[in-house]
Design an enzyme around this catalytic site. Structure first.
Site, mmCIF file in Angstrom:
data_model
loop_
_atom_site.group_PDB
_atom_site.id
_atom_site.type_symbol
_atom_site.label_atom_id
_atom_site.label_comp_id
_atom_site.label_asym_id
_atom_site.label_seq_id
_atom_site.Cartn_x
_atom_site.Cartn_y
_atom_site.Cartn_z
ATOM 1 N N ASP A 234 3.141 11.678 -3.583
ATOM 2 C CA ASP A 234 2.383 11.021 -4.782
ATOM 3 C C ASP A 234 3.011 11.516 -6.024
ATOM 4 O O ASP A 234 2.741 12.852 -6.594
ATOM 5 C CB ASP A 234 0.757 11.119 -4.702
ATOM 6 C CG ASP A 234 0.584 9.809 -5.454
ATOM 7 O OD1 ASP A 234 -0.562 8.805 -5.046
ATOM 8 O OD2 ASP A 234 0.379 9.635 -6.747
ATOM 9 N N ASP B 193 9.487 11.099 -5.958
ATOM 10 C CA ASP B 193 9.849 10.033 -6.395
ATOM 11 C C ASP B 193 10.027 8.951 -4.822
ATOM 12 O O ASP B 193 11.164 9.265 -5.313
ATOM 13 C CB ASP B 193 10.706 9.422 -8.106
ATOM 14 C CG ASP B 193 10.676 8.099 -7.771
ATOM 15 O OD1 ASP B 193 10.672 6.912 -6.760
ATOM 16 O OD2 ASP B 193 11.559 7.524 -9.038
ATOM 17 N N TYR C 113 6.432 -8.277 -8.236
ATOM 18 C CA TYR C 113 6.138 -7.695 -7.122
ATOM 19 C C TYR C 113 5.626 -8.288 -5.502
ATOM 20 O O TYR C 113 6.772 -7.973 -4.552
ATOM 21 C CB TYR C 113 4.676 -7.747 -7.238
ATOM 22 C CG TYR C 113 3.567 -6.965 -6.390
ATOM 23 C CD1 TYR C 113 3.553 -5.638 -6.091
ATOM 24 C CD2 TYR C 113 2.756 -8.099 -5.582
ATOM 25 C CE1 TYR C 113 3.283 -5.063 -4.906
ATOM 26 C CE2 TYR C 113 1.992 -7.086 -4.590
ATOM 27 C CZ TYR C 113 1.550 -6.021 -4.326
ATOM 28 O OH TYR C 113 1.194 -5.042 -3.540
ATOM 29 N N LYS D 184 7.613 -6.986 -2.308
ATOM 30 C CA LYS D 184 7.138 -7.489 -0.846
ATOM 31 C C LYS D 184 7.468 -8.454 0.215
ATOM 32 O O LYS D 184 7.977 -8.265 1.581
ATOM 33 C CB LYS D 184 5.182 -7.851 -1.483
ATOM 34 C CG LYS D 184 4.954 -6.534 -1.910
ATOM 35 C CD LYS D 184 5.524 -5.379 -1.649
ATOM 36 C CE LYS D 184 3.748 -4.210 -1.534
ATOM 37 N NZ LYS D 184 4.099 -2.638 -0.760
#
Length: 303
Positions: free
Chosen positions: A40, A75, A173, A177
């Site tokens: 993270d 990242d 988004y 996806k």
């Protein structure tokens, strides 16, 4: 940790594991006996950098419960960062068995107002972030297979209903996806020769990205079962990461509360075949008939 150890001895990377669904996955894998690399970068909801260290906090939780984990702050959409992430798993625990791609953020806006930067940022972290980690993981597994060492690898990607059915205000988004779902199918076909399965989930749960969507479900449920808890998504992911799931690949699962379903995906419809090139003027009634015979599409979220 008294959960059945179906992932005992497995080494797992979970990206975006500092909060929400990713955190739930990391804790569930640890409870199932896996060693976990908790990735993270500590970003805000829209991807901005912060000084927070949520990965380290999750590692501390796992260790407090008797599990094994290390933190990673790379990242995932950075090529060398993704390489370091895979290498850290091997260096810390001796191997890699499972990659769970979960990291992402949103910058929601109606398409007519969406900026180039907002498009690029979301597609980068979701779609490139999945590709980069998968690319370095399969490079490791291919080398293992070529060296004659047994590989029983798993990749679990994270798509979304926004990608499978569309979502108003989330074109960036949703497109990313949808791309992840397609990437999953292709990778499953390519990676099988190396002993690696690739599946995806489309989860519905309460996270920072969905708290406004599920605002009416935030209150404590009267039944005692919180259907929107992110922990509900993790059991399927843990099973998909286990040795028990070796026969399952190239699938997209929808997960919400206590429900698990297979997404049916795009399929070939029954064609209208003229046996020759169509004249454009002929196609109106033909298309109308095809639509009338077809199953209606799922409604777009927010439409």
């Amino acid at each position: 940790m008294d959960t059945e150890q179906i992932c005992a001895g497995r080494v797992v990377i979970v990206t975006g594991a500092g909060r929400g669904i990713g955190r739930a996955h990391a804790l569930a894998f640890a409870a199932a006996g896996a060693s976990v690399v908790v990735n993270d970068i500590g970003s805000t909801l829209d991807g901005a950098s912060t000084a927070e260290t949520p990965a380290a906090q999750v590692v501390a939780e796992i260790e407090a419960l008797g599990g094994r984990a290390v933190a990673n702050g790379d990242d995932v959409a950075d090529w060398e960062g993704a390489r370091r992430l895979v290498r850290q798993a091997v260096d810390a625990f001796g191997k890699l068995d499972v990659l769970v791609n979960n990291a992402g953020f949103v910058r929601d806006r109606m398409l007519v107002n969406l900026s180039e930067d907002e498009w690029d940022a979301v597609v980068r972290v979701h779609l490139k972030g999945h590709f980069a980690t998968m690319r370095h993981a399969i490079e490791y597994w291919r080398a293992e297979a070529k060296a004659g060492r047994p590989v029983d690898g798993r990749i679990i990607n994270t798509s979304s209903g926004a990608g499978l059915q569309g979502s108003v205000g989330q074109s960036n988004y949703g497109a990313a996806k949808a791309g992840i779902a397609g990437l999953t199918l292709t990778a499953a076909a390519e990676f099988a020769r190396y002993g690696v399965t690739v599946n995806a989930i489309a989860p519905s749960a309460r996270t920072r990205m969905t708290e406004t969507v599920f605002a009416d479900m935030m209150a404590a449920p009267e039944s005692g079962f919180d259907a929107m808890a992110p922990e509900n998504v993790s059991p399927l992911v843990v099973w998909l990461g286990s040795v028990q799931s070796a026969a399952v690949t190239g699938r997209v699962f929808e997960v919400e509360g206590g429900k698990v379903a297979l997404a049916d995906g795009w399929r070939h419809g029954e064609p209208a075949d003229r046996g020759a090139r169509w004249d454009p003027a002929e196609l109106g009634p033909v298309v109308a008939d095809l639509i009338a015979k077809a199953t209606p599409p799922e409604p777009v979220y927010g439409a």
